[in-house]
Enzyme design. Sequence first.
Site, PDB file in Angstrom:
ATOM      1  N   ASP A 109      -0.130   1.150  20.034  1.00 46.81           N
ATOM      2  CA  ASP A 109      -0.003   1.830  18.789  1.00 46.81           C
ATOM      3  C   ASP A 109      -0.439   3.203  18.987  1.00 46.81           C
ATOM      4  OD1 ASP A 109      -0.836  -0.037  15.841  1.00 46.81           O
ATOM      5  OD2 ASP A 109      -0.284   2.409  15.837  1.00 46.81           O
ATOM      6  N   ASP A 228       2.138   5.047  14.128  1.00 45.04           N
ATOM      7  CA  ASP A 228       1.459   4.931  12.788  1.00 45.04           C
ATOM      8  C   ASP A 228       1.877   6.186  12.034  1.00 45.04           C
ATOM      9  OD1 ASP A 228      -1.685   5.474  11.369  1.00 45.04           O
ATOM     10  OD2 ASP A 228      -0.599   3.548  11.407  1.00 45.04           O
ATOM     11  N   GLU A 278       6.273   3.820  12.086  1.00 43.60           N
ATOM     12  CA  GLU A 278       5.941   3.075  10.652  1.00 43.60           C
ATOM     13  C   GLU A 278       6.123   4.242   9.641  1.00 43.60           C
ATOM     14  OE1 GLU A 278       1.814   1.467   8.427  1.00 43.60           O
ATOM     15  OE2 GLU A 278       1.940   3.381   9.373  1.00 43.60           O
ATOM     16  N   HIS A 351      -1.212  -6.317   9.613  1.00 41.78           N
ATOM     17  CA  HIS A 351      -2.445  -5.827   9.344  1.00 41.78           C
ATOM     18  C   HIS A 351      -2.900  -5.250   8.155  1.00 41.78           C
ATOM     19  CE1 HIS A 351      -1.089  -2.454  11.060  1.00 41.78           C
ATOM     20  NE2 HIS A 351      -2.304  -1.895  10.813  1.00 41.78           N
ATOM     21  N   ASP A 352      -1.439  -4.675   7.133  1.00 45.45           N
ATOM     22  CA  ASP A 352      -1.854  -3.906   5.988  1.00 45.45           C
ATOM     23  C   ASP A 352      -1.319  -4.625   4.911  1.00 45.45           C
ATOM     24  OD1 ASP A 352      -0.821  -0.640   7.725  1.00 45.45           O
ATOM     25  OD2 ASP A 352      -3.051  -1.909   7.477  1.00 45.45           O
TER      26      ASP A 352
HETATM   27  O1  TEU Z   1      -0.875   2.134   7.608  1.00 42.33           O
HETATM   28  C1  TEU Z   1      -0.114   3.304   6.833  1.00 42.33           C
HETATM   29  C2  TEU Z   1       0.087   2.824   5.517  1.00 42.33           C
HETATM   30  O2  TEU Z   1       1.209   2.997   4.739  1.00 42.33           O
HETATM   31  C3  TEU Z   1      -0.825   2.008   4.921  1.00 42.33           C
HETATM   32  O3  TEU Z   1      -2.094   2.354   5.198  1.00 42.33           O
HETATM   33  C4  TEU Z   1      -1.120   1.716   3.390  1.00 42.33           C
HETATM   34  O4  TEU Z   1      -0.973   3.292   2.922  1.00 42.33           O
HETATM   35  C5  TEU Z   1      -2.014   1.224   2.860  1.00 42.33           C
HETATM   36  O5  TEU Z   1      -2.210  -0.099   3.543  1.00 42.33           O
HETATM   37  C6  TEU Z   1      -2.429   1.657   1.566  1.00 42.33           C
HETATM   38  O6  TEU Z   1      -1.447   0.457   1.015  1.00 42.33           O
HETATM   39  C7  TEU Z   1      -1.127   2.983   8.927  1.00 42.33           C
HETATM   40  C8  TEU Z   1      -1.785   1.574   9.564  1.00 42.33           C
HETATM   41  O7  TEU Z   1      -1.156   0.445   9.632  1.00 42.33           O
HETATM   42  C9  TEU Z   1      -2.960   1.248   8.777  1.00 42.33           C
HETATM   43  O8  TEU Z   1      -3.638  -0.002   9.140  1.00 42.33           O
HETATM   44  C10 TEU Z   1      -4.042   2.622   8.629  1.00 42.33           C
HETATM   45  O9  TEU Z   1      -5.214   2.377   7.985  1.00 42.33           O
HETATM   46  C11 TEU Z   1      -3.024   3.809   8.209  1.00 42.33           C
HETATM   47  O10 TEU Z   1      -1.973   4.000   8.960  1.00 42.33           O
HETATM   48  C12 TEU Z   1      -4.155   5.169   8.648  1.00 42.33           C
HETATM   49  O11 TEU Z   1      -3.818   5.001  10.268  1.00 42.33           O
END
Ligand code: TEU
Length: 580
Positions: A109, A228, A278, A351-352
């Site tokens: 990542d 990310d 992403e 994971h989000d």
């Molecule tokens: O996620 C970016 C992102 O779009 C999500 O965090 C989304 O904003 C969030 O779930 C709100 O709905 C990336 C990573 O995947 C996430 O785990 C991190 O928290 C974030 O970036 C910051 O690095």
Amino acid sequence: MTTTEGGTVQHRDAPWWTDATVYQIYPRSFADGNGDGVGDLAGIRQRLGHLADLGVDVIWLSPIYRSPQADNGYDISDYDDIDPLFGTLDEFDALMGEVHALGMKLVMDLVVNHTSDEHAWFEQARSSRDDPKRDWYIWRDPLPVGPDGRGEGTDAAGTPGAGTFPTAWRSAFSGPAWTLDEATGQYYLHMFASKQPDLNWENPALRQAVYDMMNRWLDRGVDGFRMDVINHIAKDPASLEPGARGFVMGGRIHDHLREMHRYVFASRTDRELITVGEMPGVTVDDAALFTAQDRHELDMVFQFEHVGLDHGPSSKFDNRPFDLVALKRSLGRWQDGLADAGWNSLYLGNHDQPRSLSRFGDDGAHRYESATMLAAVLHLHRGTPYVYQGDEIGMTNAGFTSIEQYRDIESINWYAEEVEAGADPEVLLESLRFRSRDNARTPVQWSGGDAAGFSTGTPWIEVVANHHAVNVEADRASSDRSVFDWYRRLIALRHESPVVAHGRFEMLAPDDDRLYAFTRTLGDEQLLVLANWSGEPYELDPALHPVLRRRSVPEVVLGNVPHGIGSLTLAPWEVRVLRA
Ligand code: TEU
């Protein structure tokens, strides 16, 4: 490496990743090798056989770098070291060696929109306004306060004219996106937590430092990067003016990605590498530019459209009912939009996101049928599929009932801000139960034993109560209802049948609110996918496709409800893949 006609990936010499499947590991929750309750590299090494049996081609590791874990590793304090929580660089090299020996690839990542505020770069940058690293981050003076004591900027709540904040932007984790550094008297920008200051990609020395870091990991043997929020990196100064709407996809994003490609990937033509960006807010047209092979930017992007369809206007926690027609319209547009240029990544969870089975299917009575239907529909679209850890055995949302059970900074901050604003905690907990990121971050359920076989210690986050029934051991012991076996067959089909990787996609019955049906066609080979996305039997209309009007029973490539094959009735959550 690839021949393209106008950016299209030609089947004959398509990139290796067009028939690959990627497995995402969230290291904190995959497998704990030392009993401290947190997953680690030793745990992953112990479970590599599981991934080899599944047949996946690539393992994507969410961040394992040194980090204070304010956002579970997405806040990095040293890009060149492994956090002791997860292990050591030697253990990492051993893991990578074992992954490669099993014929799989390992993707890291890359989190370079921001660092941790404990990264040496930021500690230097905040030491003084004149430090050479100051411009590696984004600083702004407080806006002036008028004679009436009213500020020209907003306050922490975002109220215009009530404070000195440079812009009214909100952090994705609640609160303002700016924090005042008392010592130097300036605000620094953080689109996520205040412990995640944003980097200034306008600074060439910063960009070079990032490219050098990426090259060190590739030289070490890593096979690519998941990047990310990579479309957030380009913040042209104008977008930072007071009142500016925001800056996703700033003007220089294509320049940065092409420069990155030149400095990091272009010379590595002897390696099979993969890059996925992403990109919250990315559109089909943007993605066609980012992923067109002849533009040398990215191989694919993660778009967010389909995982935002059930978000209400106020926030992602404002849950709206699932709408199949809206989902088909969105995924169909991405299939069509990248049919001739670029490439899709395919995912329903990570994971989000909450667990896709609980969000899009029936995680109770029809858990097996739903899990297998969702997997088949997703994996048989055109693009590279991503399996999120635990989906291969049909894991469900956590079902937490109290705020104390949550660990995710986004969920905890949102709950606190809403309670502060007078919201009813029970209502908030209901929203979190459906939407929180922690739903996907509970330990992988390896067995029905203590801590679901994840750890000999106390897991950092609770195991889901249904682990006695829903676990790898029980699933793989089942002769006819193994979700794992179903994923294994889907992944194998993509390797064996070029129509799965390269066939043209065509949506059928787009306005039907219970049937997800489409074809994949390559030359004279065609697959017909029929999925009943509901808990009631579904009567197929023979008019839908010629194969349904044929006397002879078509060849069934895959079916998750064996007994119904010949009939025109699909059972609840049934999927049938026919060779047309
Ligand atoms: O996620 C970016 C992102 O779009 C999500 O965090 C989304 O904003 C969030 O779930 C709100 O709905 C990336 C990573 O995947 C996430 O785990 C991190 O928290 C974030 O970036 C910051 O690095």
